[in-house]
Motif scaffolding. Structure first.
Motif, PDB file in Angstrom:
ATOM      1  N   TYR A 224      -6.322  10.822   5.320  1.00 58.91           N
ATOM      2  CA  TYR A 224      -4.999  10.656   4.729  1.00 58.91           C
ATOM      3  C   TYR A 224      -4.377  11.958   4.248  1.00 58.91           C
ATOM      4  O   TYR A 224      -3.158  12.078   4.151  1.00 58.91           O
ATOM      5  N   LEU A 320      -3.733  -1.869   2.807  1.00 61.39           N
ATOM      6  CA  LEU A 320      -3.466  -1.128   1.582  1.00 61.39           C
ATOM      7  C   LEU A 320      -4.431  -1.558   0.465  1.00 61.39           C
ATOM      8  O   LEU A 320      -4.906  -0.733  -0.313  1.00 61.39           O
ATOM      9  N   ILE A 321      -4.715  -2.873   0.410  1.00 62.71           N
ATOM     10  CA  ILE A 321      -5.673  -3.363  -0.591  1.00 62.71           C
ATOM     11  C   ILE A 321      -7.045  -2.747  -0.353  1.00 62.71           C
ATOM     12  O   ILE A 321      -7.742  -2.340  -1.294  1.00 62.71           O
ATOM     13  N   ILE A 325      -5.220   0.093  -3.104  1.00 56.28           N
ATOM     14  CA  ILE A 325      -3.876  -0.138  -3.653  1.00 56.28           C
ATOM     15  C   ILE A 325      -3.706  -1.646  -3.801  1.00 56.28           C
ATOM     16  O   ILE A 325      -3.305  -2.353  -2.870  1.00 56.28           O
ATOM     17  N   ASN A 326      -4.030  -2.146  -4.974  1.00 55.80           N
ATOM     18  CA  ASN A 326      -4.059  -3.599  -5.190  1.00 55.80           C
ATOM     19  C   ASN A 326      -2.815  -4.106  -5.907  1.00 55.80           C
ATOM     20  O   ASN A 326      -2.567  -5.310  -5.957  1.00 55.80           O
ATOM     21  N   ASP A 327      -2.036  -3.205  -6.452  1.00 53.03           N
ATOM     22  CA  ASP A 327      -0.855  -3.601  -7.222  1.00 53.03           C
ATOM     23  C   ASP A 327       0.287  -3.987  -6.268  1.00 53.03           C
ATOM     24  O   ASP A 327       0.679  -3.209  -5.386  1.00 53.03           O
ATOM     25  N   SER A 328       0.808  -5.171  -6.441  1.00 52.76           N
ATOM     26  CA  SER A 328       1.880  -5.666  -5.560  1.00 52.76           C
ATOM     27  C   SER A 328       3.131  -4.798  -5.646  1.00 52.76           C
ATOM     28  O   SER A 328       3.875  -4.666  -4.664  1.00 52.76           O
ATOM     29  N   GLN A 330       3.275  -1.493  -6.055  1.00 53.36           N
ATOM     30  CA  GLN A 330       3.076  -0.323  -5.209  1.00 53.36           C
ATOM     31  C   GLN A 330       3.169  -0.691  -3.731  1.00 53.36           C
ATOM     32  O   GLN A 330       3.736   0.051  -2.918  1.00 53.36           O
ATOM     33  N   ILE A 331       2.586  -1.853  -3.389  1.00 48.58           N
ATOM     34  CA  ILE A 331       2.629  -2.298  -1.993  1.00 48.58           C
ATOM     35  C   ILE A 331       4.067  -2.561  -1.569  1.00 48.58           C
ATOM     36  O   ILE A 331       4.510  -2.192  -0.461  1.00 48.58           O
ATOM     37  N   PHE A 334       5.982   0.615  -0.846  1.00 52.48           N
ATOM     38  CA  PHE A 334       5.604   1.265   0.404  1.00 52.48           C
ATOM     39  C   PHE A 334       6.167   0.509   1.610  1.00 52.48           C
ATOM     40  O   PHE A 334       6.651   1.120   2.577  1.00 52.48           O
TER      41      PHE A 334
END
Length: 373
Positions: A224, A320-321, A325-328, A330-331, A334
């Motif tokens: 990344y 993403l999870i 990145i588990n926070d909705s 932030q998702i 993106f």
């Protein structure tokens, strides 16, 4: 004084018996006694051997012959032969049913002198029984002279044996206590070792898991970092082109074209598509089996098919999870969707699963990367 007279008289009777006897067997016995009184032991043994060979077995005469042979062997110092013929004489007495005990008595005394008190005591007891059976007072008197000696030695041996036995019992008891203590300590130490090995094995397993996670994190970081450096480079290049184009159109007064370029949503969509495609390629390099592993958690009719190397929106959410990145919120930032839409996508996929909904995302996090394969 009387002994010499009796000795002379006995020699005279032996000579008369030898001369008057017509039986050659008894002549050998008389001749043996004459040689014995003259201390001619070689001749005595020769005569008694002829006597023994001439009389039948299991008879009183055979027992007498063996006894005489034993006496002669003892006189010349051959103790082993003396014991042998005393034993043979005692056997002949028993087999001929003669309750005589002279041979057994003398054999017992010889064994006593050699220190075999146990056997001597048993033989002497048998001799006493024979003497008491036919009330032979002279034999009883002879036995009584050595009985107390042998009995005392035998009892002393028994006491010594008992003392040694008691000492051995104490030593064995102490050794058993020591052995029990050592066994306890060994078992305790083994338990400690087993526990330490389990703890070490658990620590090694945890360390292996941590190493795998670290390798995975490093791999993700490398992928990344490259991905975002490339994206930044592309955006800088685009920004530079836009800046030059805007500068040119401003300088030429092409404000209408400038306004059209700024409000063109198609360019934004193309940029987003390019971003997502680059994200998908980078993610699938790290987790090449991601789609297959997700399908394992879903019902057969709900499996995803990946087209053109890109992920569906639902798969992209769980990608993403998987990256942590588990926070909705932030998702949604993106993917350019509302938080509610992201929540609905997550619930929709969970509803297709073959496992409990609460365990679905935990299973997603267990999907391995290429570095842990």
């Amino acid at each position: 004084m009387f002994a010499d007279a009796y000795r002379t008289k006995l020699m005279e009777y032996y000579h008369k018996g030898f001369v008057s006897s017509e039986d050659p067997v008894f002549r050998n016995l008389f001749q043996y006694n004459i040689c014995k009184m003259n201390n001619e032991w070689e001749k005595a043994i020769l005569n008694i051997d002829q006597f023994i060979n001439s009389v039948p077995a299991k008879t009183r005469l055979k027992a007498i012959g063996y006894y005489c042979k034993a006496f002669a062997e003892g006189e010349i110092g051959n103790t082993e032969n003396q014991k042998k013929y005393l034993a043979l004489s005692a056997i002949e007495d028993i087999e001929s049913a003669t309750t005589e005990n002279r041979s057994l008595q003398e054999l017992a005394f010889l064994l006593y002198k050699e220190g075999d008190y146990n056997t001597a005591y048993r033989f002497l007891g048998s001799a006493i029984e024979d003497a008491n059976f036919y009330n032979a007072r002279f034999r009883t008197f002879q036995i009584s002279k050595v009985q107390s000696i042998i009995e005392k030695a035998y009892m002393l041996q028994i006491n010594n044996t008992n003392r040694k036995l008691r000492f051995s019992v104490w030593m064995i008891s102490i050794m058993l206590i020591i052995l029990a203590l050592v066994t306890y300590l060994v078992i305790r130490q083994l338990k400690i070792i087993v526990k330490s090995r389990k703890e070490l094995r658990s620590a090694n397993e945890n360390l292996s898991v941590l190493n795998l996670k670290l390798d995975e994190a490093n791999h993700i970081k490398e992928e990344y970092i490259g991905f975002f450096i490339n994206q930044c480079s592309n955006y800088l290049e685009k920004f530079d082109r836009y800046k030059k184009l805007i500068s040119r159109r401003l300088s030429t007064g092409q404000l209408d074209k400038l306004s059209e370029m700024v409000n063109n949503k198609k360019n934004d969509e193309m940029d987003l598509d390019e971003l997502y495609q680059n994200f998908d390629r980078a993610f699938l390099r790290i987790y090449p089996n991601f789609v297959e592993e997700v399908n394992k958690l879903l019902k057969a009719e709900e499996h995803y098919q990946m087209k053109f190397g890109t992920l569906h929106t639902e798969l992209r959410i769980f990608a993403l999870i998987r990256l942590g990145i588990n926070d909705s919120n932030q998702i949604s930032d993106f993917l350019r969707y509302s938080v509610r839409t992201i929540y609905n996508y997550r619930s929709k996929v969970k509803a297709k699963s073959v496992i409990e909904n609460d365990d679905f995302e935990a299973e997603i996090m267990r999907i391995g990367s290429i570095s842990s394969a």
